[in-house]
Each structure stands twice: as C-alpha cells, then as structure tokens.
Design an enzyme around this catalytic site. Structure first.
Site, PDB file in Angstrom:
ATOM      1  N   SER A 278       0.875  -1.184   0.000  1.00  0.00           N
ATOM      2  CA  SER A 278       0.000   0.000   0.000  1.00  0.00           C
ATOM      3  C   SER A 278       0.900   1.218   0.000  1.00  0.00           C
ATOM      4  O   SER A 278       2.038   1.157   0.511  1.00  0.00           O
ATOM      5  CB  SER A 278      -0.872   0.014   1.257  1.00  0.00           C
ATOM      6  OG  SER A 278      -1.402   1.313   1.477  1.00  0.00           O
TER       7      SER A 278
ATOM      8  N   TYR B 230      -1.619  -1.130  10.223  1.00  0.00           N
ATOM      9  CA  TYR B 230      -1.732  -1.342   8.773  1.00  0.00           C
ATOM     10  C   TYR B 230      -0.433  -0.918   8.076  1.00  0.00           C
ATOM     11  O   TYR B 230       0.098  -1.632   7.215  1.00  0.00           O
ATOM     12  CB  TYR B 230      -2.929  -0.535   8.244  1.00  0.00           C
ATOM     13  CG  TYR B 230      -3.265  -0.802   6.800  1.00  0.00           C
ATOM     14  CD1 TYR B 230      -3.749  -2.040   6.398  1.00  0.00           C
ATOM     15  CD2 TYR B 230      -3.098   0.187   5.837  1.00  0.00           C
ATOM     16  CE1 TYR B 230      -4.052  -2.286   5.060  1.00  0.00           C
ATOM     17  CE2 TYR B 230      -3.413  -0.041   4.508  1.00  0.00           C
ATOM     18  CZ  TYR B 230      -3.887  -1.285   4.125  1.00  0.00           C
ATOM     19  OH  TYR B 230      -4.191  -1.526   2.813  1.00  0.00           O
TER      20      TYR B 230
HETATM   21  P1  NAD Z   1     -11.881  -6.007   0.087  1.00  0.00           P
HETATM   22  O1  NAD Z   1     -12.213  -6.010   1.549  1.00  0.00           O
HETATM   23  O2  NAD Z   1     -12.877  -5.496  -0.892  1.00  0.00           O
HETATM   24  O3  NAD Z   1     -11.398  -7.462  -0.355  1.00  0.00           O
HETATM   25  C1  NAD Z   1     -10.493  -8.213   0.426  1.00  0.00           C
HETATM   26  C2  NAD Z   1     -10.872  -9.680   0.301  1.00  0.00           C
HETATM   27  O4  NAD Z   1      -9.903 -10.429   1.082  1.00  0.00           O
HETATM   28  C3  NAD Z   1     -12.242 -10.009   0.889  1.00  0.00           C
HETATM   29  O5  NAD Z   1     -13.009 -10.733  -0.050  1.00  0.00           O
HETATM   30  C4  NAD Z   1     -11.931 -10.841   2.124  1.00  0.00           C
HETATM   31  O6  NAD Z   1     -12.915 -11.849   2.391  1.00  0.00           O
HETATM   32  C5  NAD Z   1     -10.603 -11.460   1.745  1.00  0.00           C
HETATM   33  N1  NAD Z   1      -9.855 -11.888   2.931  1.00  0.00           N
HETATM   34  C6  NAD Z   1      -9.703 -11.218   4.090  1.00  0.00           C
HETATM   35  N2  NAD Z   1      -9.028 -11.961   4.964  1.00  0.00           N
HETATM   36  C7  NAD Z   1      -8.748 -13.124   4.352  1.00  0.00           C
HETATM   37  C8  NAD Z   1      -8.090 -14.314   4.749  1.00  0.00           C
HETATM   38  N3  NAD Z   1      -7.576 -14.425   5.988  1.00  0.00           N
HETATM   39  N4  NAD Z   1      -7.970 -15.329   3.871  1.00  0.00           N
HETATM   40  C9  NAD Z   1      -8.493 -15.222   2.611  1.00  0.00           C
HETATM   41  N5  NAD Z   1      -9.162 -14.132   2.196  1.00  0.00           N
HETATM   42  C10 NAD Z   1      -9.278 -13.091   3.047  1.00  0.00           C
HETATM   43  O7  NAD Z   1     -10.507  -5.156   0.005  1.00  0.00           O
HETATM   44  P2  NAD Z   1      -9.713  -4.486  -1.228  1.00  0.00           P
HETATM   45  O8  NAD Z   1      -9.828  -3.027  -1.094  1.00  0.00           O
HETATM   46  O9  NAD Z   1     -10.033  -5.155  -2.498  1.00  0.00           O
HETATM   47  O10 NAD Z   1      -8.231  -4.846  -0.759  1.00  0.00           O
HETATM   48  C11 NAD Z   1      -7.450  -5.865  -1.343  1.00  0.00           C
HETATM   49  C12 NAD Z   1      -6.011  -5.633  -0.926  1.00  0.00           C
HETATM   50  O11 NAD Z   1      -5.594  -4.332  -1.369  1.00  0.00           O
HETATM   51  C13 NAD Z   1      -5.759  -5.643   0.590  1.00  0.00           C
HETATM   52  O12 NAD Z   1      -4.519  -6.293   0.844  1.00  0.00           O
HETATM   53  C14 NAD Z   1      -5.661  -4.186   0.947  1.00  0.00           C
HETATM   54  O13 NAD Z   1      -4.876  -3.969   2.099  1.00  0.00           O
HETATM   55  C15 NAD Z   1      -4.994  -3.647  -0.287  1.00  0.00           C
HETATM   56  N6  NAD Z   1      -5.170  -2.219  -0.492  1.00  0.00           N
HETATM   57  C16 NAD Z   1      -6.408  -1.679  -0.655  1.00  0.00           C
HETATM   58  C17 NAD Z   1      -6.525  -0.302  -0.831  1.00  0.00           C
HETATM   59  C18 NAD Z   1      -7.838   0.353  -1.015  1.00  0.00           C
HETATM   60  O14 NAD Z   1      -7.905   1.589  -0.975  1.00  0.00           O
HETATM   61  N7  NAD Z   1      -8.930  -0.386  -1.251  1.00  0.00           N
HETATM   62  C19 NAD Z   1      -5.381   0.511  -0.814  1.00  0.00           C
HETATM   63  C20 NAD Z   1      -4.132  -0.077  -0.647  1.00  0.00           C
HETATM   64  C21 NAD Z   1      -4.022  -1.440  -0.495  1.00  0.00           C
END
Ligand code: NAD
Length: 257
Positions: free
Chosen positions: A141, A154
């Site tokens: 991130s 985080y």
């Molecule tokens: P989201 O919550 O929409 O999707 C995350 C998915 O991961 C969910 O379906 C959840 O069920 C699954 N998950 C959670 N814990 C799990 C586990 N222990 N085992 C298997 N699956 C698991 O989130 P997103 O925004 O799509 O985020 C995806 C990745 O991107 C994450 O690592 C997040 O930290 C990173 N990220 C997101 C953003 C943002 O702004 N959305 C920014 C930077 C980084």
C-alpha cells in the site's frame, strides 16, 4: 490475451481489487484460481467469470491457516498442474494510533497482511522453483511509503510486505521467479467503504479529505489496480524485479499545495 495459457491464483478474490483482477486475468486468457475465506464472495467471482466465458475455480482457505493454505496449494496443483502467477492480494485494514490498538487487533492485521503472504508463497514457491518460472505479486500500500494518520498496524504490515518482496526477489531470482509489489492509494472497494463508515461521520467530508491528499480529482477503481497486476503478471514485465509499483493518483510523489 496477455495471459493466455497461464494459471493464476489470486487470494482475497471474492471482493474489490482481487475480484477485478480475477475478472481481468480471465478475460486475458488465464485460468484463474479464486481464493477467499468468504465462500459466497469467492463463488460469485467464479460464477461471473464463467458467465463471461472465462475459466475459473474457487479454492477456499484462510490465508493465515497453515493447513488450509497447504491444502489450497495442493489442490491448485492438482487441478491446474501448476501456478504461473500468485497474486497475494488478501488483506484487512487496521485503524488507530498505536496506543489505541489492542494486541489482538494488532496481531490480526499482521497475520492476514504478512503471514497471509508468507504461507501461500511458501507452499507454491517450491513448484515454481522446480519449473524455474513464476511470478509473485504482493499487495502492499502507499501507506508503506508515507505516514498517514491512525494507520499504525496497517502501515507496519504493508511496510513489511514491501521489505519481504525485495528479500523474496533476491532469493528467487536465480530460479527465474519475479516478485514485485503493488502500492495502491485509495481505491473505492468495500474495504474503503467500511473504513469510511467507521472513521468519519460525514461521508462527503471523508471523500474530500481522501481526495485532498492525492493529485487526481478522482479516487481509484479496482480496475486501475487490476491493470497494474496484469502488467506485472505478463511477460511484458520480464525486467520488473523487486519493484514497488504505485497506483495511487499521485499520493506518494505529488504535493498539490
Ligand atoms: P476487500 O475487503 O474489498 O477485499 C479483500 C478480500 O480479502 C475479501 O473478499 C476478504 O474476504 C478477503 N480476505 C480477508 N481476509 C482473508 C483471509 N484471511 N484469507 C483469505 N481471504 C481473506 O478489500 P480491497 O480493497 O479489495 O483490498 C485488497 C487488498 O488491497 C488488501 O490487501 C488491501 O490492504 C490492499 N489495499 C487496498 C486499498 C484500497 O484503498 N482499497 C489501498 C491499498 C491497499
């Protein structure tokens, strides 16, 4: 068809960025193995890919559980014969200043975001090493690079992912395995929806404050990150090794005032 004939396993692909990436990879010809701890979300992603004519299967596992991840990796190899691309995308948020965070909440963020990359990689790397080929993409991130308020656990987890990515790249380069990281800014997914609801009273003020720290006038979409993952997964990125790829609307390198 930039991934034609490739097998890609994406963790956390039942929602948000993981789902968008699974959908794009399938459209580009990959056989996609959709992991998520949430079976409903994972199966929905698979159903939508199959409806669009793509190839996908759901593999349930909590990426923090060693036995479940070992079974998932074995099942992936059994079904598809190999995994060419592993996208370690699953992650959870953690909000709070360090002194406010309880130990269990701290550990949970580190477990999902860091151990959740270690375990799938541990079980799939030996197969990639044997074939002397593979791509791993780790989800970091932009918070790994800049201080952002109330993100202690985080930020620590995503900084660890970036350091891990570089260490992995050095160790596995001799096996022709590429390991890179993606650093998104704010991407509108259910993850950010939850954060907005828990951290702000006024949704408009929340969106305005998120936009104020970037150069783009818009927040990111899951598809923006999926395109970056597609590039890293494809042979076109053959010279990308141990790199952080920013998809952040100018948060890290820009200053608009
Ligand atoms: P989201 O919550 O929409 O999707 C995350 C998915 O991961 C969910 O379906 C959840 O069920 C699954 N998950 C959670 N814990 C799990 C586990 N222990 N085992 C298997 N699956 C698991 O989130 P997103 O925004 O799509 O985020 C995806 C990745 O991107 C994450 O690592 C997040 O930290 C990173 N990220 C997101 C953003 C943002 O702004 N959305 C920014 C930077 C980084």
């Amino acid at each position: 068809m930039r991934l034609k004939g490739k097998v890609a396993l994406i963790t956390g692909a039942g929602s948000g960025i993981g789902r968008a990436t699974a959908t794009l990879f399938a459209r580009e010809g990959a056989h996609v193995l959709v992991n998520d701890v949430d079976a409903i979300g994972g199966e929905e992603t698979v159903a939508s890919i199959i409806k669009q004519g793509g190839e996908a299967a759901y593999l349930q596992a909590d990426v923090t559980d060693p036995d479940a991840v070992a079974s998932m990796a074995a099942e992936a190899i059994r079904r598809a014969g190999r995994v060419d691309v592993l996208f370690n995308n699953a992650g959870i948020s953690g909000v709070g200043m360090l002194h406010e965070i309880e130990p269990d909440a701290w550990d949970r963020v580190m477990r999902v975001n860091v151990r959740g990359i270690y375990l799938p990689s541990k079980h799939l790397l030996p197969h990639m090493m044997a074939r002397r080929s593979g791509v791993i993409i780790n989800m970091s991130s932009c918070v790994a690079e800049i201080g952002l308020a109330r993100r202690a656990s985080y930020a620590a987890s995503k900084g660890a992912v970036l350091a891990l990515t570089k260490a992995m790249q050095v160790d596995y380069a001799p096996y022709d395995i590429r390991v890179n990281a993606i650093l998104p800014g704010t991407i509108l997914t259910p993850f950010v929806d939850r954060y907005l609801k828990t951290s702000y009273e006024d949704p408009d003020a929340a969106i305005a404050s998120l936009k104020a720290r970037q150069l783009s006038g818009e927040l990111g979409r899951p598809e923006d990150v999926a395109q970056a993952a597609l590039f890293l997964a494809s042979d076109e990125a053959r010279f990308m090794m141990g790199s952080p790829l920013y998809v952040d609307g100018g948060v890290v390198f820009g200053k608009n005032a």
